[in-house]
Design an enzyme around this catalytic site. Sequence first.
Site, PDB file in Angstrom:
ATOM      1  N   TYR A  66      49.125 -73.499  34.131  1.00 50.42           N
ATOM      2  CA  TYR A  66      48.633 -74.097  35.465  1.00 50.42           C
ATOM      3  C   TYR A  66      47.867 -73.030  36.088  1.00 50.42           C
ATOM      4  O   TYR A  66      46.536 -73.284  36.392  1.00 50.42           O
ATOM      5  CB  TYR A  66      49.768 -74.597  36.159  1.00 50.42           C
ATOM      6  CG  TYR A  66      49.440 -74.986  37.747  1.00 50.42           C
ATOM      7  CD1 TYR A  66      48.227 -75.938  37.953  1.00 50.42           C
ATOM      8  CD2 TYR A  66      49.874 -74.276  38.858  1.00 50.42           C
ATOM      9  CE1 TYR A  66      47.946 -76.298  39.077  1.00 50.42           C
ATOM     10  CE2 TYR A  66      49.422 -74.620  40.122  1.00 50.42           C
ATOM     11  CZ  TYR A  66      48.679 -75.479  40.249  1.00 50.42           C
ATOM     12  OH  TYR A  66      48.167 -75.794  41.594  1.00 50.42           O
TER      13      TYR A  66
ATOM     14  N   LYS B 153      43.563 -72.872  36.535  1.00 48.21           N
ATOM     15  CA  LYS B 153      42.919 -72.791  37.856  1.00 48.21           C
ATOM     16  C   LYS B 153      42.133 -71.676  38.072  1.00 48.21           C
ATOM     17  O   LYS B 153      41.271 -71.670  38.728  1.00 48.21           O
ATOM     18  CB  LYS B 153      44.076 -72.964  38.988  1.00 48.21           C
ATOM     19  CG  LYS B 153      45.049 -74.481  38.742  1.00 48.21           C
ATOM     20  CD  LYS B 153      44.112 -75.523  39.353  1.00 48.21           C
ATOM     21  CE  LYS B 153      43.811 -75.532  40.748  1.00 48.21           C
ATOM     22  NZ  LYS B 153      42.653 -76.645  41.081  1.00 48.21           N
TER      23      LYS B 153
END
Length: 488
Positions: free
Chosen positions: A236, A240
């Site tokens: 994640y 990002k």
Amino acid sequence: MDFGSITEFLRNKTIFVTGATGFIAKILLEKILRIQPNVKKMYLLIRAKDAKVANVRLRDEVLSKELFDVLRKKCGANFESFISEKITPVAGDASYGNLGLTDDELNAMYNDIDIIISVAATTKFDERYDVALGVNTLGAKHVVNFAKKCTKIQLLIHVSTAYVCGEKAGLISEKPYAMGETLNGVGGLDIYSEKMLAAQFLCNLKAQGLPEKEIRQRMKNLGNQRAKLYGWPNTYVFTKAMGEMLVGQQRGNLPVVIMRPTIVCSTLKEPFPGWVEGCRTIDSVAVMYGKGSLSLFPADGSSVLDLIPADMFVNSMIVAMKAHANQPNLTIFQVGSSYRNPVTFKELHGFHFHYFSDNPWSDREGNPVKVWKGLVLSNILIFQIILYLVRFVVQMISIFASKTGCGDIQDIMFDFDKKLNIAMKLVNLYKPYLFFNGIFADTNTEMLLIAAGENGLDEDVFNFNPLSINWKDYFINVHIPAIVKYLF
């Protein structure tokens, strides 16, 4: 920075929101419609195969939520017509080059949009790599390219996460990432090579004829491996961070604000205290503790957990929107509480013990579940050893019960083993944050708050000052009751 009236700034604006069915986007949508009913239009990008499905998702996953009850009451009988006039759902997907929109939709939107707020993301820490790359990384690029074609564009707000910093310790500044920058100094990070690697890896798995479940797990493993290769703890935050890199590289002179919230939790005040959706980062621990499934806590009791209520984060976005419209810069705002109003894991543990001691949860048989103060272990290795030993004992008892025909004991041990397995997975997933030793500097956010206050910002409407939060009151009277209501 020009503040003036923020509500007036929103008047007659056309705003495009991606990730519209997500937690933050819903709160943002409700807030804008409630404080400025004269906003011109809000386009909502909803992942769907066609307009019909997009409308169904808008109705079922957004407007039907209790979150919109205040607005529904304010509008009365006009709610449905108001929504139809102001909201235009569009079926699409941020992971596609044209956001999955038709030519007619693109042309209409290019000439109409003033502000873009990009919230689309997959927030699973262990998402499969191809999916996370598509949405979190390349999706960011696709939204920037879309924004650059909008003739009236005043600002793009890209929502990231403060934890793109990985597991850094000390004071973490609001600085952008350079293309290919890594956290551990390992060279060779190339986003497009990562895309090709993920695609080839997936192609090879399919060629082997593996079942979908096995493919999914191996793609998840690939994401975590690539993240750790370059210094990030999970897929994640890695994807990002790469998304931020692409935003910075691709924007040209496009005015851009990158918002980096910390751990977003239930609403503090608006539209009412304690609205939450989905089991967010810290909430899975609260659920297990309140249900009596967790009494060992692996964490550094002195570690600061950086939290920000969702409505305060949304307020910061709206104020930043007004302040940076038509400013051809890239500005980063870290929105959290650790620098100016920190709360430690030890304090949070105390709040949960206090609440569930006074308000025990009842199990399926209606019996109140007693919670124990629990043991906070600052050494993760000791915690893992204890869990493995307990699990070994449970499995031995289960085997003995099976051989002796004690079905009831076997069922109890099986249930207990499942809970242990869940606990171990949670610990492995959240370990980087239970022992996190960083403090997020929020210099730009504080300057925004000061400037807004000096220019007459209505703090009741747009408060995002973490100093205004009383953590004990918030957790015991707002957040934990909300977790029990919505998640238990």
